[in-house]
Design a protein around this motif. Structure first.
Motif, PDB file in Angstrom:
ATOM      1  N   LYS A 114       0.982  -1.123  -0.150  1.00 25.64           N
ATOM      2  CA  LYS A 114      -0.129  -0.078  -0.034  1.00 25.64           C
ATOM      3  C   LYS A 114       0.919   1.274  -0.036  1.00 25.64           C
ATOM      4  CE  LYS A 114      -4.079  -1.854   0.926  1.00 25.64           C
ATOM      5  NZ  LYS A 114      -5.307  -1.766   0.264  1.00 25.64           N
ATOM      6  N   HIS A 115       0.461   2.270  -0.563  1.00 24.61           N
ATOM      7  CA  HIS A 115       0.937   3.561  -0.350  1.00 24.61           C
ATOM      8  C   HIS A 115       0.065   4.284   0.537  1.00 24.61           C
ATOM      9  CE1 HIS A 115       3.470   6.988  -1.815  1.00 24.61           C
ATOM     10  NE2 HIS A 115       2.437   7.588  -1.803  1.00 24.61           N
ATOM     11  N   CYS A 116       1.011   5.090   1.339  1.00 23.17           N
ATOM     12  CA  CYS A 116       0.250   5.755   2.620  1.00 23.17           C
ATOM     13  C   CYS A 116       0.407   7.174   2.494  1.00 23.17           C
ATOM     14  CB  CYS A 116       0.465   5.042   3.965  1.00 23.17           C
ATOM     15  SG  CYS A 116       1.983   5.320   4.629  1.00 23.17           S
ATOM     16  N   PHE A 117      -0.596   7.747   3.410  1.00 15.21           N
ATOM     17  CA  PHE A 117      -0.366   9.355   3.532  1.00 15.21           C
ATOM     18  C   PHE A 117      -0.793   9.770   5.122  1.00 15.21           C
ATOM     19  CE2 PHE A 117      -2.103   8.566  -0.677  1.00 15.21           C
ATOM     20  CZ  PHE A 117      -1.224   9.506  -1.479  1.00 15.21           C
ATOM     21  N   LEU A 118      -0.097  10.680   5.509  1.00 14.96           N
ATOM     22  CA  LEU A 118      -0.593  11.258   6.880  1.00 14.96           C
ATOM     23  C   LEU A 118      -1.801  11.860   6.618  1.00 14.96           C
ATOM     24  CD1 LEU A 118      -0.115  11.858   9.728  1.00 14.96           C
ATOM     25  CD2 LEU A 118       1.283  13.885   9.084  1.00 14.96           C
ATOM     26  N   LEU A 119      -2.795  11.769   7.398  1.00 16.22           N
ATOM     27  CA  LEU A 119      -4.020  12.358   7.165  1.00 16.22           C
ATOM     28  C   LEU A 119      -4.423  13.297   8.235  1.00 16.22           C
ATOM     29  CD1 LEU A 119      -6.945   9.608   6.956  1.00 16.22           C
ATOM     30  CD2 LEU A 119      -6.243  11.092   5.330  1.00 16.22           C
ATOM     31  N   LYS A 120      -3.881  13.072   9.525  1.00 15.21           N
ATOM     32  CA  LYS A 120      -4.280  13.980  10.734  1.00 15.21           C
ATOM     33  C   LYS A 120      -3.251  13.901  11.603  1.00 15.21           C
ATOM     34  CE  LYS A 120      -8.538  15.576  12.999  1.00 15.21           C
ATOM     35  NZ  LYS A 120      -9.890  15.278  13.076  1.00 15.21           N
ATOM     36  N   ILE A 121      -3.002  14.884  12.668  1.00 16.89           N
ATOM     37  CA  ILE A 121      -2.510  14.885  14.049  1.00 16.89           C
ATOM     38  C   ILE A 121      -3.505  15.339  14.676  1.00 16.89           C
ATOM     39  CG2 ILE A 121      -0.474  15.420  14.967  1.00 16.89           C
ATOM     40  CD1 ILE A 121       0.892  16.021  12.641  1.00 16.89           C
ATOM     41  N   ASN A 122      -3.453  14.563  15.766  1.00 24.01           N
ATOM     42  CA  ASN A 122      -4.626  15.084  17.301  1.00 24.01           C
ATOM     43  C   ASN A 122      -3.375  15.279  18.312  1.00 24.01           C
ATOM     44  OD1 ASN A 122      -6.449  13.188  15.414  1.00 24.01           O
ATOM     45  ND2 ASN A 122      -7.590  14.930  16.462  1.00 24.01           N
ATOM     46  N   ASN A 123      -3.930  16.097  19.293  1.00 22.22           N
ATOM     47  CA  ASN A 123      -3.254  15.893  20.618  1.00 22.22           C
ATOM     48  C   ASN A 123      -1.745  16.393  20.241  1.00 22.22           C
ATOM     49  OD1 ASN A 123      -5.855  15.579  21.713  1.00 22.22           O
ATOM     50  ND2 ASN A 123      -5.300  13.479  21.626  1.00 22.22           N
ATOM     51  N   CYS A 124      -1.176  16.855  19.561  1.00 25.16           N
ATOM     52  CA  CYS A 124       0.140  17.264  19.233  1.00 25.16           C
ATOM     53  C   CYS A 124       0.716  18.319  20.149  1.00 25.16           C
ATOM     54  CB  CYS A 124       0.250  17.820  18.000  1.00 25.16           C
ATOM     55  SG  CYS A 124       1.884  17.795  17.490  1.00 25.16           S
ATOM     56  N   LYS A 125       1.916  17.753  20.930  1.00 28.36           N
ATOM     57  CA  LYS A 125       2.446  18.415  21.935  1.00 28.36           C
ATOM     58  C   LYS A 125       3.864  18.859  21.520  1.00 28.36           C
ATOM     59  CE  LYS A 125      -0.310  16.405  25.669  1.00 28.36           C
ATOM     60  NZ  LYS A 125      -0.214  15.417  26.719  1.00 28.36           N
ATOM     61  N   ILE A 126       4.221  20.077  21.375  1.00 28.15           N
ATOM     62  CA  ILE A 126       5.809  20.344  21.109  1.00 28.15           C
ATOM     63  C   ILE A 126       6.241  21.149  22.204  1.00 28.15           C
ATOM     64  CG2 ILE A 126       6.985  21.617  19.435  1.00 28.15           C
ATOM     65  CD1 ILE A 126       4.590  21.619  17.574  1.00 28.15           C
ATOM     66  N   PRO A 127       7.425  20.456  22.661  1.00 25.00           N
ATOM     67  CA  PRO A 127       8.163  21.205  23.629  1.00 25.00           C
ATOM     68  C   PRO A 127       8.776  22.580  23.403  1.00 25.00           C
ATOM     69  CG  PRO A 127       9.560  19.530  22.578  1.00 25.00           C
ATOM     70  CD  PRO A 127       8.241  19.408  21.870  1.00 25.00           C
ATOM     71  N   GLU A 128       8.735  23.445  24.474  1.00 19.62           N
ATOM     72  CA  GLU A 128       9.017  24.841  24.227  1.00 19.62           C
ATOM     73  C   GLU A 128      10.525  25.055  24.165  1.00 19.62           C
ATOM     74  OE1 GLU A 128       7.293  26.787  27.714  1.00 19.62           O
ATOM     75  OE2 GLU A 128       5.401  26.575  26.644  1.00 19.62           O
ATOM     76  N   ILE A 129      11.320  24.406  23.089  1.00 14.91           N
ATOM     77  CA  ILE A 129      12.413  24.744  22.631  1.00 14.91           C
ATOM     78  C   ILE A 129      12.471  25.220  21.393  1.00 14.91           C
ATOM     79  CG2 ILE A 129      13.687  23.194  24.429  1.00 14.91           C
ATOM     80  CD1 ILE A 129      13.727  21.214  22.155  1.00 14.91           C
ATOM     81  N   GLN A 130      13.712  26.099  21.047  1.00 10.15           N
ATOM     82  CA  GLN A 130      13.695  26.657  19.648  1.00 10.15           C
ATOM     83  C   GLN A 130      14.454  25.560  18.659  1.00 10.15           C
ATOM     84  OE1 GLN A 130      12.530  29.664  18.540  1.00 10.15           O
ATOM     85  NE2 GLN A 130      11.542  29.695  20.591  1.00 10.15           N
TER      86      GLN A 130
ATOM     87  N   GLY B  86       1.931  12.827  19.722  1.00 13.95           N
ATOM     88  CA  GLY B  86       0.939  13.236  19.137  1.00 13.95           C
ATOM     89  C   GLY B  86       0.192  11.757  18.713  1.00 13.95           C
ATOM     90  N   ARG B  87      -0.852  11.832  18.475  1.00  9.59           N
ATOM     91  CA  ARG B  87      -1.694  10.722  17.682  1.00  9.59           C
ATOM     92  C   ARG B  87      -2.139  11.121  16.163  1.00  9.59           C
ATOM     93  NH1 ARG B  87      -7.386   9.610  17.340  1.00  9.59           N
ATOM     94  NH2 ARG B  87      -7.769  11.331  18.788  1.00  9.59           N
ATOM     95  N   PHE B  88      -1.308  10.359  15.596  1.00 10.37           N
ATOM     96  CA  PHE B  88      -1.212  10.329  13.879  1.00 10.37           C
ATOM     97  C   PHE B  88      -2.008   9.383  13.351  1.00 10.37           C
ATOM     98  CE2 PHE B  88       2.886  12.891  13.408  1.00 10.37           C
ATOM     99  CZ  PHE B  88       3.153  13.273  14.836  1.00 10.37           C
ATOM    100  N   THR B  89      -2.825  10.023  12.209  1.00  8.92           N
ATOM    101  CA  THR B  89      -3.554   9.083  11.677  1.00  8.92           C
ATOM    102  C   THR B  89      -3.177   8.978  10.110  1.00  8.92           C
ATOM    103  OG1 THR B  89      -5.554   9.470  13.005  1.00  8.92           O
ATOM    104  CG2 THR B  89      -6.119   8.312  10.905  1.00  8.92           C
ATOM    105  N   PHE B  90      -3.076   7.771   9.601  1.00  8.40           N
ATOM    106  CA  PHE B  90      -2.570   7.595   8.062  1.00  8.40           C
ATOM    107  C   PHE B  90      -3.641   6.974   7.422  1.00  8.40           C
ATOM    108  CE2 PHE B  90       1.001   7.558  11.110  1.00  8.40           C
ATOM    109  CZ  PHE B  90       1.784   8.324  10.033  1.00  8.40           C
TER     110      PHE B  90
END
Lengths: 146, 123
Positions: free
Chosen positions: A61-77, A113-117
């Motif tokens: 199968k070929h796959c694609f990222l559909l959506k990201i939920n509840n994504c947390k990014i640390p506070e660093i540059q 995060g929660r990633f859906t493909f």
């Protein structure tokens, strides 16, 4: 037609260095970042999840990222140094796959995060003879690289 | 938690609506505006929380019009043909669906409940 050059400041666009473990439900890898903006780790995790989808579908199968939920990014540059990348399959159907994915360094606050493909059959646009071989080669390379 | 409540909770979370707005007779596309990306999210959510295998095409009646065409071309009895393709749906429900086709996408919450119940019994 005008040609446009895009400088991503990246050496290639594969943002995983190594796959250290992979089975039906989990995948682990590493990436050494060098001054990368923090959100770029999201791309690393997306690549990790997509690789797992391809693995458990036998690269059929070929796959694609559909959506990201509840994504947390640390506070660093910037991201610097080796990061552990981990993913666990949360649920799947014939056409979709959901993962909990996270990137951590020294067990500190993860980027996660929660990633859906979505997974689709190869077709005229996404040619099996090119893509299947390409992704198998990438996984083989990841497993061999130390 | 019963199957209907679980399905309503997933719909409410994915569509950002109140679960109380949803009944067995609610149409997913016509009433709730469910889109293809939402169907994919629903499928993995059902698999994750209910532990059943989800055939996306079957649970969401994705190939309904294709099967209708096949039944007509093969001169098959349409309800019997659809019953083979959608074993979770009773023939009475399939007859309702056939009468409802002209008004748009026919999938209702009760069809999801039927599918999940069927899969759980198989399970």
């Amino acid at each position: 037609m005008e040609q446009i050059t895009i400088n991503t400041h990246l050496d290639g666009f594969v943002l995983i260095d190594k796959i250290s473990a992979i089975d039906e439900n989990n995948i682990k890898g590493t990436k050494h970042f060098s001054g990368f903006p923090a959100p770029l780790a999201i791309e690393s995790l997306a690549q990790l999840g997509a690789l797992h989808v391809r693995f458990i579908t036998g690269f059929e199968k070929h796959c694609f990222l559909l959506k990201i939920n509840n994504c947390k990014i640390p506070e660093i540059q910037e991201l610097n140094g080796p990061y552990q990348l981990e993913g666990s399959l949360l649920g799947k159907s014939k056409q979709a796959f959901s993962y909990s994915l996270r990137a951590t360094k020294d067990c500190k606050t993860p980027l996660e995060g929660r990633f859906t493909f979505a997974a689709i059959d190869y077709d005229e646009r996404f040619k099996k003879e090119l893509l299947q071989r390409h992704h198998k080669k990438i996984l083989t390379c990841f497993n061999l690289c130390d | 938690m019963d199957i209907l409540t679980t399905i309503k909770d997933h719909l409410a979370e994915i569509l950002d609506i109140e679960a109380e707005e949803i009944t067995l007779e609610t149409y997913l596309v016509r009433d709730l505006g469910v889109e293809s990306i939402d169907f994919l999210e629903l499928a993995v959510a059902f698999n994750s929380s209910l532990g059943i295998e989800i055939e996306d095409d079957e649970i969401f009646l994705a190939n309904l019009r294709l099967y209708l065409k096949e039944a007509k071309e093969g001169k098959s009895d349409i309800v019997s043909y659809l019953a083979q393709k959608y074993p979770s749906l009773a023939k009475e429900r399939l007859k309702q669906i056939l009468q409802d086709l002209d008004d748009g996408p026919v999938l209702k919450v009760k069809d999801l409940v039927s599918y999940v119940s069927f899969r759980c019994q198989e399970g």
